[in-house]
Scaffold this motif. Structure first.
Motif, PDB file in Angstrom:
ATOM      1  N   PHE A 123       1.049  -1.161   0.215  1.00 19.06           N
ATOM      2  CA  PHE A 123       0.157   0.070  -0.056  1.00 19.06           C
ATOM      3  C   PHE A 123       0.813   1.304  -0.112  1.00 19.06           C
ATOM      4  CE2 PHE A 123       0.613  -1.348   4.358  1.00 19.06           C
ATOM      5  CZ  PHE A 123       0.979  -0.069   5.037  1.00 19.06           C
ATOM      6  N   LEU A 124       0.203   2.552  -0.216  1.00 25.23           N
ATOM      7  CA  LEU A 124       0.976   3.685  -0.360  1.00 25.23           C
ATOM      8  C   LEU A 124       0.654   4.445   0.864  1.00 25.23           C
ATOM      9  CD1 LEU A 124       0.104   4.240  -3.998  1.00 25.23           C
ATOM     10  CD2 LEU A 124       2.270   3.392  -3.294  1.00 25.23           C
ATOM     11  N   ALA A 125       1.608   5.261   1.077  1.00 25.75           N
ATOM     12  CA  ALA A 125       1.270   6.300   2.284  1.00 25.75           C
ATOM     13  C   ALA A 125       2.249   7.663   2.147  1.00 25.75           C
ATOM     14  CB  ALA A 125       1.806   5.724   3.658  1.00 25.75           C
ATOM     15  N   ASN A 126       1.209   8.855   2.768  1.00 29.36           N
ATOM     16  CA  ASN A 126       2.019  10.093   2.566  1.00 29.36           C
ATOM     17  C   ASN A 126       1.539  11.203   3.475  1.00 29.36           C
ATOM     18  OD1 ASN A 126       1.702  12.930   1.316  1.00 29.36           O
ATOM     19  ND2 ASN A 126       2.852  11.832  -0.414  1.00 29.36           N
ATOM     20  N   TYR A 127       2.451  12.067   3.752  1.00 33.16           N
ATOM     21  CA  TYR A 127       2.010  12.831   4.959  1.00 33.16           C
ATOM     22  C   TYR A 127       0.789  13.906   4.350  1.00 33.16           C
ATOM     23  CZ  TYR A 127       6.474  11.518   7.233  1.00 33.16           C
ATOM     24  OH  TYR A 127       7.464  10.805   7.708  1.00 33.16           O
ATOM     25  N   ALA A 128       0.448  13.916   3.432  1.00 31.03           N
ATOM     26  CA  ALA A 128      -0.574  14.963   2.839  1.00 31.03           C
ATOM     27  C   ALA A 128      -0.401  16.532   2.992  1.00 31.03           C
ATOM     28  CB  ALA A 128      -1.867  14.510   3.454  1.00 31.03           C
ATOM     29  N   ASP A 129       1.055  16.607   2.898  1.00 33.41           N
ATOM     30  CA  ASP A 129       1.178  18.001   3.012  1.00 33.41           C
ATOM     31  C   ASP A 129       2.640  18.313   2.023  1.00 33.41           C
ATOM     32  OD1 ASP A 129       3.284  16.826   4.610  1.00 33.41           O
ATOM     33  OD2 ASP A 129       2.897  18.187   6.406  1.00 33.41           O
ATOM     34  N   VAL A 130       2.942  17.469   1.165  1.00 30.60           N
ATOM     35  CA  VAL A 130       4.164  17.544   0.443  1.00 30.60           C
ATOM     36  C   VAL A 130       3.671  17.370  -0.900  1.00 30.60           C
ATOM     37  CG1 VAL A 130       6.139  16.819  -0.284  1.00 30.60           C
ATOM     38  CG2 VAL A 130       5.782  16.841   2.514  1.00 30.60           C
ATOM     39  N   LEU A 131       4.051  18.377  -1.939  1.00 25.98           N
ATOM     40  CA  LEU A 131       3.664  18.184  -3.429  1.00 25.98           C
ATOM     41  C   LEU A 131       4.900  17.618  -4.109  1.00 25.98           C
ATOM     42  CD1 LEU A 131       1.350  21.228  -3.863  1.00 25.98           C
ATOM     43  CD2 LEU A 131       0.805  18.896  -3.378  1.00 25.98           C
ATOM     44  N   GLU A 185      17.263  13.646   2.735  1.00 31.96           N
ATOM     45  CA  GLU A 185      16.242  13.548   3.740  1.00 31.96           C
ATOM     46  C   GLU A 185      15.058  12.711   3.223  1.00 31.96           C
ATOM     47  OE1 GLU A 185      16.080  17.739   4.412  1.00 31.96           O
ATOM     48  OE2 GLU A 185      14.335  17.767   3.216  1.00 31.96           O
ATOM     49  N   ASN A 186      14.046  12.402   4.366  1.00 34.87           N
ATOM     50  CA  ASN A 186      12.798  11.905   3.966  1.00 34.87           C
ATOM     51  C   ASN A 186      12.114  12.824   3.355  1.00 34.87           C
ATOM     52  OD1 ASN A 186      10.168  10.534   4.052  1.00 34.87           O
ATOM     53  ND2 ASN A 186      10.105  10.750   6.283  1.00 34.87           N
ATOM     54  N   GLY A 187      11.550  12.319   2.284  1.00 38.41           N
ATOM     55  CA  GLY A 187      10.571  12.987   1.236  1.00 38.41           C
ATOM     56  C   GLY A 187       9.063  12.738   1.395  1.00 38.41           C
ATOM     57  N   GLY A 188       8.548  11.955   2.259  1.00 38.76           N
ATOM     58  CA  GLY A 188       7.574  11.786   2.699  1.00 38.76           C
ATOM     59  C   GLY A 188       6.575  10.973   1.705  1.00 38.76           C
ATOM     60  N   TYR A 189       6.933  10.305   0.923  1.00 37.04           N
ATOM     61  CA  TYR A 189       6.025   9.451   0.004  1.00 37.04           C
ATOM     62  C   TYR A 189       6.923   7.881   0.134  1.00 37.04           C
ATOM     63  CZ  TYR A 189       4.215  13.238  -2.873  1.00 37.04           C
ATOM     64  OH  TYR A 189       3.645  14.370  -3.173  1.00 37.04           O
ATOM     65  N   TYR A 225      15.150  11.097  -5.515  1.00 35.71           N
ATOM     66  CA  TYR A 225      14.635  12.061  -6.232  1.00 35.71           C
ATOM     67  C   TYR A 225      15.114  13.463  -6.277  1.00 35.71           C
ATOM     68  CZ  TYR A 225      10.985  13.767  -9.344  1.00 35.71           C
ATOM     69  OH  TYR A 225      10.487  14.203 -10.340  1.00 35.71           O
ATOM     70  N   ARG A 226      15.536  13.872  -7.531  1.00 39.79           N
ATOM     71  CA  ARG A 226      15.983  15.477  -7.662  1.00 39.79           C
ATOM     72  C   ARG A 226      15.033  16.187  -8.230  1.00 39.79           C
ATOM     73  NH1 ARG A 226      21.387  16.008  -5.765  1.00 39.79           N
ATOM     74  NH2 ARG A 226      22.378  14.106  -5.381  1.00 39.79           N
ATOM     75  N   GLY A 227      13.543  15.705  -8.550  1.00 36.72           N
ATOM     76  CA  GLY A 227      13.010  16.596  -9.195  1.00 36.72           C
ATOM     77  C   GLY A 227      12.266  17.636  -8.164  1.00 36.72           C
ATOM     78  N   PHE A 228      10.934  17.895  -8.948  1.00 30.72           N
ATOM     79  CA  PHE A 228      10.179  18.819  -8.235  1.00 30.72           C
ATOM     80  C   PHE A 228       9.762  18.222  -6.717  1.00 30.72           C
ATOM     81  CE2 PHE A 228       6.168  20.560  -6.716  1.00 30.72           C
ATOM     82  CZ  PHE A 228       6.625  22.061  -6.783  1.00 30.72           C
ATOM     83  N   TRP A 229       9.920  18.768  -5.712  1.00 31.67           N
ATOM     84  CA  TRP A 229       9.187  18.312  -4.506  1.00 31.67           C
ATOM     85  C   TRP A 229       9.386  19.593  -3.464  1.00 31.67           C
ATOM     86  CZ3 TRP A 229      11.433  18.553   0.704  1.00 31.67           C
ATOM     87  CH2 TRP A 229      10.659  17.794   1.540  1.00 31.67           C
ATOM     88  N   LYS A 230       8.022  19.761  -2.876  1.00 34.81           N
ATOM     89  CA  LYS A 230       8.011  21.026  -2.040  1.00 34.81           C
ATOM     90  C   LYS A 230       7.294  20.715  -0.799  1.00 34.81           C
ATOM     91  CE  LYS A 230      10.080  24.162  -4.610  1.00 34.81           C
ATOM     92  NZ  LYS A 230      11.278  24.978  -4.068  1.00 34.81           N
TER      93      LYS A 230
END
Length: 263
Positions: A123-131, A185-189, A225-230
């Protein structure tokens, strides 16, 4: 695959005062809150079964979806006073709302929704506050091709500070931007297997306990991952994303791109 979203934290750095009880995932980016952008990202790749781990400000999240207005972000025809939608956002989404406690750490929130995963191995998980525009199918495939217990997207440090190297006499030998150092660092995905539950104790943390123990056992896979992450940890970061959205600069909105342009 089911998507677990952690959306019950206080988000203190995002609040405008004691009277502001809106949880961070409900901070607006354009006409929709952060959590919608995250969910729309997953839905773009066909993952439309969501489990929301609620806590602080849960009513705001429930009311948003219970009173969802498709016309805000979709074209429509108004005929005889009735709106005829030309497209929809969430018509095919299944959303499970679970109160997981006001003070619960992330790992405990995950433990409390385990039954709603229906025994799914992955399954997938995410913090719901990172794009991000991270290629989710590739992340899932890499993980599926291993026997790791969890996969964590990692990104270069976002800090604008510099690290200083100096000798015992205090003379500086080098100055290096944190973002240029060989650190991640942890990217939250996350992509997770049921095994992660074996390593999260009661009131434990997903990263420190679950992922930490898997790392010790050589069973945690990183997805650099070095792409877009905010992130949106502060009002300033949220405002920057909102401004970016307003000006049409939306790298995370993969659903707005022609299909051929998405890797």
């Amino acid at each position: 695959m089911k998507v677990v979203l952690f959306c019950g934290g206080y988000g203190m750095r995002m609040r405008n005062g004691a009277a502001d009880d809106v949880p961070k995932p409900m901070a607006m980016v354009g006409p929709r809150p952060l959590i919608w952008h995250v969910m729309r990202y997953y839905a773009h790749f066909g993952h439309t079964e969501f489990i929301l781990c609620l806590g602080y400000g849960a009513a705001h999240i429930k009311n948003f979806f219970l009173n969802y207005q498709e016309t805000i972000s979709n074209d429509f025809i108004l005929r005889n006073g009735q709106a005829e939608l030309l497209s929809t956002d969430i018509a095919d989404w299944t959303i499970t709302f679970v109160q997981t406690g006001i003070e619960s750490p992330i790992g405990e929130r995950l433990r409390r929704v385990r039954d709603y995963l229906d025994g799914d191995e992955m399954f997938l998980a995410n913090y719901a506050d990172v794009l991000s525009d991270v290629p989710l199918p590739d992340m899932i495939e890499r993980f599926a091709n291993t026997d790791a217990g969890a996969s964590m997207m990692v990104v270069p440090p976002q800090s604008s500070f510099h690290c200083v190297e100096m000798n015992e006499g205090g003379m500086v030998g080098s100055i290096t931007a944190v973002s240029e150092m060989p650190l991640w660092e942890n990217g939250g995905y996350f992509v997770l297997r049921q095994e992660v539950f074996d390593h999260i104790p009661e009131n434990g943390d997903l990263v420190a306990d679950g992922c930490g123990e898997l790392a010790k056992r050589g069973r945690l896979l990183a997805y650099p991952y070095r792409g877009f992450w905010k992130p949106t940890d502060t009002v300033k970061e949220r405002a920057a994303l909102d401004s970016s959205y307003t000006h049409g600069d939306r790298p995370w909105a993969l659903w707005e791109r022609p299909a051929a342009s998405i890797a």
